[in-house]
Design an enzyme around this catalytic site. Structure first.
Site, PDB file in Angstrom:
ATOM      1  N   ASN A   1     -13.965  -3.661   3.376  1.00 39.10           N
ATOM      2  CA  ASN A   1     -14.523  -3.952   2.049  1.00 39.10           C
ATOM      3  C   ASN A   1     -14.101  -5.304   1.463  1.00 39.10           C
ATOM      4  O   ASN A   1     -14.150  -5.521   0.266  1.00 39.10           O
ATOM      5  CB  ASN A   1     -14.270  -2.780   1.084  1.00 39.10           C
ATOM      6  CG  ASN A   1     -12.796  -2.524   0.842  1.00 39.10           C
ATOM      7  OD1 ASN A   1     -11.946  -3.206   1.392  1.00 39.10           O
ATOM      8  ND2 ASN A   1     -12.499  -1.531   0.019  1.00 39.10           N
TER       9      ASN A   1
ATOM     10  N   ARG B   1     -18.430  -6.392  -3.661  1.00 36.39           N
ATOM     11  CA  ARG B   1     -18.626  -5.447  -2.547  1.00 36.39           C
ATOM     12  C   ARG B   1     -20.084  -4.979  -2.486  1.00 36.39           C
ATOM     13  O   ARG B   1     -20.644  -4.799  -1.398  1.00 36.39           O
ATOM     14  CB  ARG B   1     -17.680  -4.255  -2.700  1.00 36.39           C
ATOM     15  CG  ARG B   1     -16.219  -4.606  -2.408  1.00 36.39           C
ATOM     16  CD  ARG B   1     -15.300  -3.516  -2.891  1.00 36.39           C
ATOM     17  NE  ARG B   1     -13.900  -3.726  -2.545  1.00 36.39           N
ATOM     18  CZ  ARG B   1     -12.887  -3.102  -3.147  1.00 36.39           C
ATOM     19  NH1 ARG B   1     -13.130  -2.236  -4.118  1.00 36.39           N
ATOM     20  NH2 ARG B   1     -11.653  -3.340  -2.789  1.00 36.39           N
TER      21      ARG B   1
ATOM     22  N   THR C   1     -14.496   1.055  -4.510  1.00 36.01           N
ATOM     23  CA  THR C   1     -13.761   0.955  -3.239  1.00 36.01           C
ATOM     24  C   THR C   1     -14.701   1.092  -2.044  1.00 36.01           C
ATOM     25  O   THR C   1     -14.620   0.330  -1.082  1.00 36.01           O
ATOM     26  CB  THR C   1     -12.667   2.063  -3.191  1.00 36.01           C
ATOM     27  OG1 THR C   1     -11.808   1.886  -4.315  1.00 36.01           O
ATOM     28  CG2 THR C   1     -11.869   2.003  -1.910  1.00 36.01           C
TER      29      THR C   1
ATOM     30  N   PHE D   1      -6.047   7.553   6.551  1.00 32.21           N
ATOM     31  CA  PHE D   1      -6.542   6.236   6.975  1.00 32.21           C
ATOM     32  C   PHE D   1      -5.464   5.141   6.909  1.00 32.21           C
ATOM     33  O   PHE D   1      -5.733   3.994   7.234  1.00 32.21           O
ATOM     34  CB  PHE D   1      -7.763   5.817   6.139  1.00 32.21           C
ATOM     35  CG  PHE D   1      -7.522   5.747   4.643  1.00 32.21           C
ATOM     36  CD1 PHE D   1      -6.941   4.629   4.060  1.00 32.21           C
ATOM     37  CD2 PHE D   1      -7.882   6.812   3.816  1.00 32.21           C
ATOM     38  CE1 PHE D   1      -6.719   4.567   2.692  1.00 32.21           C
ATOM     39  CE2 PHE D   1      -7.670   6.757   2.437  1.00 32.21           C
ATOM     40  CZ  PHE D   1      -7.086   5.625   1.876  1.00 32.21           C
TER      41      PHE D   1
ATOM     42  N   TYR E   1       0.817  -1.220   0.000  1.00 31.98           N
ATOM     43  CA  TYR E   1       0.000   0.000   0.000  1.00 31.98           C
ATOM     44  C   TYR E   1       0.849   1.268   0.000  1.00 31.98           C
ATOM     45  O   TYR E   1       0.374   2.320   0.457  1.00 31.98           O
ATOM     46  CB  TYR E   1      -0.931   0.001   1.213  1.00 31.98           C
ATOM     47  CG  TYR E   1      -2.146  -0.904   1.063  1.00 31.98           C
ATOM     48  CD1 TYR E   1      -3.049  -0.731   0.003  1.00 31.98           C
ATOM     49  CD2 TYR E   1      -2.418  -1.910   1.982  1.00 31.98           C
ATOM     50  CE1 TYR E   1      -4.177  -1.541  -0.130  1.00 31.98           C
ATOM     51  CE2 TYR E   1      -3.547  -2.727   1.853  1.00 31.98           C
ATOM     52  CZ  TYR E   1      -4.416  -2.532   0.801  1.00 31.98           C
ATOM     53  OH  TYR E   1      -5.541  -3.323   0.670  1.00 31.98           O
TER      54      TYR E   1
ATOM     55  N   ARG F   1     -11.648  -5.642 -11.361  1.00 34.80           N
ATOM     56  CA  ARG F   1     -12.070  -4.433 -10.636  1.00 34.80           C
ATOM     57  C   ARG F   1     -13.585  -4.241 -10.752  1.00 34.80           C
ATOM     58  O   ARG F   1     -14.245  -3.875  -9.789  1.00 34.80           O
ATOM     59  CB  ARG F   1     -11.379  -3.189 -11.194  1.00 34.80           C
ATOM     60  CG  ARG F   1      -9.905  -3.103 -10.898  1.00 34.80           C
ATOM     61  CD  ARG F   1      -9.583  -2.744  -9.491  1.00 34.80           C
ATOM     62  NE  ARG F   1      -9.872  -1.365  -9.141  1.00 34.80           N
ATOM     63  CZ  ARG F   1      -9.484  -0.781  -8.024  1.00 34.80           C
ATOM     64  NH1 ARG F   1      -8.797  -1.467  -7.111  1.00 34.80           N
ATOM     65  NH2 ARG F   1      -9.789   0.458  -7.758  1.00 34.80           N
TER      66      ARG F   1
ATOM     67  N   GLU G   1       2.197  -6.479  -7.969  1.00 34.90           N
ATOM     68  CA  GLU G   1       1.634  -7.084  -6.756  1.00 34.90           C
ATOM     69  C   GLU G   1       1.773  -8.609  -6.773  1.00 34.90           C
ATOM     70  O   GLU G   1       2.061  -9.214  -5.741  1.00 34.90           O
ATOM     71  CB  GLU G   1       0.162  -6.658  -6.611  1.00 34.90           C
ATOM     72  CG  GLU G   1       0.036  -5.161  -6.304  1.00 34.90           C
ATOM     73  CD  GLU G   1      -1.403  -4.645  -6.333  1.00 34.90           C
ATOM     74  OE1 GLU G   1      -2.341  -5.434  -6.596  1.00 34.90           O
ATOM     75  OE2 GLU G   1      -1.590  -3.444  -6.095  1.00 34.90           O
TER      76      GLU G   1
END
Ligand code: ADP
Length: 153
Positions: free
Chosen positions: A117, A107, A96, A62, A54, A90, A131
């Site tokens: 989420n 979600r 998100t 956050f 991240y 996605r 990733e």
């Protein structure tokens, strides 16, 4: 040019998704769509790994809460392969913020708060590669699905 069917996305069931028993549901949606699972492991990611994953969000207010949430229990890390898997993945995950996610998305069907989420999906082809490498190194599987001719024309 590389085969578009080789595109990879890093999809993760987050700690809340694991605790809520949604691992199978999330895997099922990607399998049913026709994507190929080329890496899958349950693990408790280190703080270092999460902070690297991240890194782009480091300055967000956050961020500390995100790292704490993601450290709260095991996750299921996955690499999925297939044509357009990043963008399609996605849209299968939804927005998100789950409250902005359409019904029919993971979600949009299964969660409420942005900080809970349940899943992650790479947001670009480049971040998919990055990733998958970060979480799996070179240990993804290279194999053919016997149904491939039924999925791709
Ligand atoms: P995505 O996971 O959809 O790619 P981001 O990369 O922007 O979204 O954010 C990473 C994760 O950080 C989100 O999935 C969510 O868990 C958390 N997050 C994002 N925005 C917020 C926010 N405003 N408040 C709390 N958590 C957030």
């Amino acid at each position: 040019m590389s085969d578009p069917k080789n595109e990879v996305s890093f999809i993760m069931v987050k700690p809340d998704g694991v605790q809520r028993g949604l691992v199978g549901e999330i895997i099922k949606r990607f399998e049913n769509r026709g994507f190929k699972l080329v890496g899958c492991k349950m693990m408790s990611p280190s703080k270092d790994l999460l902070e690297t994953h991240y890194v782009d969000l480091k300055s967000k207010p956050f961020f500390p809460g995100l790292i704490k949430y993601m450290s709260g229990g095991p996750v299921v890390a996955m690499a999925w392969q297939g044509k357009n898997v990043v963008k399609t993945g996605r849209s299968m995950l939804g927005a998100t913020n789950p409250l902005d996610s359409n019904p029919g998305t993971i979600r949009g069907d299964l969660c409420i708060d942005v900080g809970r989420n349940i899943c992650h999906g790479s947001d670009s082809v480049e971040s998919g590669k990055r990733e998958v490498k970060l979480w799996f190194g070179d240990s993804t599987e290279d194999y053919s699905l016997c149904t491939e001719n039924m999925i791709y024309e």
